[in-house]
Design an enzyme around this catalytic site. Structure first.
Site, PDB file in Angstrom:
ATOM      1  N   GLU A   1      66.228  33.537  -3.615  1.00 59.95           N
ATOM      2  CA  GLU A   1      66.958  32.318  -3.950  1.00 59.95           C
ATOM      3  C   GLU A   1      67.151  32.230  -5.465  1.00 59.95           C
ATOM      4  O   GLU A   1      66.232  32.472  -6.239  1.00 59.95           O
ATOM      5  CB  GLU A   1      66.142  31.121  -3.452  1.00 59.95           C
TER       6      GLU A   1
ATOM      7  N   VAL B   1      67.407  30.061  -8.670  1.00 62.84           N
ATOM      8  CA  VAL B   1      66.918  28.738  -9.071  1.00 62.84           C
ATOM      9  C   VAL B   1      67.482  28.410 -10.451  1.00 62.84           C
ATOM     10  O   VAL B   1      66.996  28.918 -11.463  1.00 62.84           O
ATOM     11  CB  VAL B   1      65.377  28.697  -9.105  1.00 62.84           C
TER      12      VAL B   1
ATOM     13  N   ASP C   1      48.905  35.634  -9.248  1.00 63.45           N
ATOM     14  CA  ASP C   1      49.539  35.740 -10.555  1.00 63.45           C
ATOM     15  C   ASP C   1      50.243  34.431 -10.914  1.00 63.45           C
ATOM     16  O   ASP C   1      51.381  34.425 -11.376  1.00 63.45           O
ATOM     17  CB  ASP C   1      50.526  36.907 -10.576  1.00 63.45           C
TER      18      ASP C   1
ATOM     19  N   LYS D   1      51.247  31.579 -13.118  1.00 69.48           N
ATOM     20  CA  LYS D   1      51.382  31.386 -14.563  1.00 69.48           C
ATOM     21  C   LYS D   1      52.672  30.626 -14.804  1.00 69.48           C
ATOM     22  O   LYS D   1      53.530  30.527 -13.902  1.00 69.48           O
ATOM     23  CB  LYS D   1      51.405  32.735 -15.278  1.00 69.48           C
ATOM     24  N   PRO D   2      52.855  30.069 -15.992  1.00 67.66           N
ATOM     25  CA  PRO D   2      54.074  29.274 -16.243  1.00 67.66           C
ATOM     26  C   PRO D   2      55.359  30.045 -15.986  1.00 67.66           C
ATOM     27  O   PRO D   2      56.356  29.465 -15.546  1.00 67.66           O
ATOM     28  CB  PRO D   2      53.930  28.885 -17.715  1.00 67.66           C
TER      29      PRO D   2
END
Length: 327
Positions: free
Chosen positions: A69, A71, A110, A112-113
């Site tokens: 997808e 985003v 994993d 994370k930002p």
């Protein structure tokens, strides 16, 4: 690990993201097979807070890819520090997506930002399920190395030990800590340095760096960052519940203009009623002679209206009734 392309699905006429794995990863046959299996497992996830995986395969040169997808928006790495209520709301959304994966038996490994995508309409989506798990089972993971961005690794993951949903909870706590304070929980120079600090040094309480954070949010956050996984919330769903519970301790919302008008009018009416009672009592005394028996007036409260207009009508009716009843 990969290059991501924006493409168009010609069959369904929609934009998609294609992640094409790097050549040095594609050269490991075990990784390639594992990656495709994990990508297909990730494709089974269907949740508003998880990036949908549409397809997986290999390119003409044998490099594995996944079709996901698209985003439109930014990653949390680009968002930076935000207000406490916004930070908690973002992490709660991430918790919902990870909880769905945990229920399906998948641990992200994993978080994370960079793997938390914030869509333009405010919806947060967790990306990149399966890649970390696939690489951990191949020769690409050498002794003394681990996957994931080190700043968000749990102590057990930094030591190469078994990971569980509580591992993702720690990473979410590290993300929340950075959203609130502007920095990760630990500053370190190497993975060995990080492991030593996680073992020996306490984390600076987040309210020391961000005083606007409530004690309840800090308590939930520091539990998520516990060294021992047994002391953390056992799952992302449990962490979401703890964070949601902190909203009950938030400061009350400011009163609306209508409420402020109502309370001002009520205060004026109350003062007027007190003053009226004093004047009536003075007249009744007729000078210095006290009354034989003091009379105590019964004042009915003003009924509360459904809105400001109804409240004004109730006050007017209450004043007319008081004026008519006065001798």
């Amino acid at each position: 690990m990969a290059t991501v392309y924006l493409a168009r699905d010609e069959e369904l006429d929609r934009p998609v993201a294609i992640k094409l794995l790097a050549e040095h990863l594609a050269g490991d046959a075990a990784f390639r097979d594992r990656f495709l299996r994990e990508a297909r497992l990730a494709a089974r996830l269907s949740h508003p807070n998880v990036v949908n995986v549409y397809d997986a395969g290999e390119s003409e040169d044998g490099r594995p890819f996944i079709v996901m997808e698209y985003v439109p928006g930014v990653t949390l790495a680009e968002v930076g520090r935000v207000a406490p209520d916004e930070a908690v709301g973002l992490v709660v959304q991430a918790c919902h997506g990870l909880a769905h994966a945990h229920e399906a038996g998948l641990v992200h490994r994993d978080v994370k930002p960079q793997n938390l995508l914030l869509r333009d309409d405010g919806v947060l989506k967790v990306a990149d399920f399966g890649i970390a798990r696939a690489a951990e089972t191949t020769a690409l993971t050498q002794i003394g190395t681990v996957l994931g961005t080190a700043a968000y690794l749990s102590p057990e993951q930094a030591l190469g030990e078994e990971v569980t949903p509580a591992t993702d909870v720690y990473a979410l706590g590290a993300v929340l800590y950075e959203l609130l304070s502007g920095r990760p929980p630990y500053a370190f120079d190497s993975l060995a340095d990080l492991a030593a600090k996680q073992r020996e040094e306490p984390i600076t309480p987040v309210r020391d760096l961000a005083p606007a954070v409530s004690p309840q949010v800090e308590d939930a956050l520091m539990r998520a960052l516990a060294r021992n996984a047994a002391y953390r919330p056992p799952s992302a769903a449990a962490f979401a519940q703890e964070l949601a519970a902190t909203a009950r301790h938030a400061a009350p919302a400011p009163r609306s203009p209508q409420d402020r008008i109502w309370w001002a009018i009520a205060a004026v009416v109350a003062l007027a009623a007190i003053a009226s009672g004093i004047v009536v009592a003075a007249r009744g005394n007729g000078g210095s002679k006290p009354p034989a028996r003091p009379r105590q007036a019964v004042v009915r409260p003003i009924p509360r209206g459904a809105d400001a207009q109804q409240q004004a009508r109730n006050i007017a009716a209450w004043l007319r009734a008081r004026s008519a009843a006065r001798p």
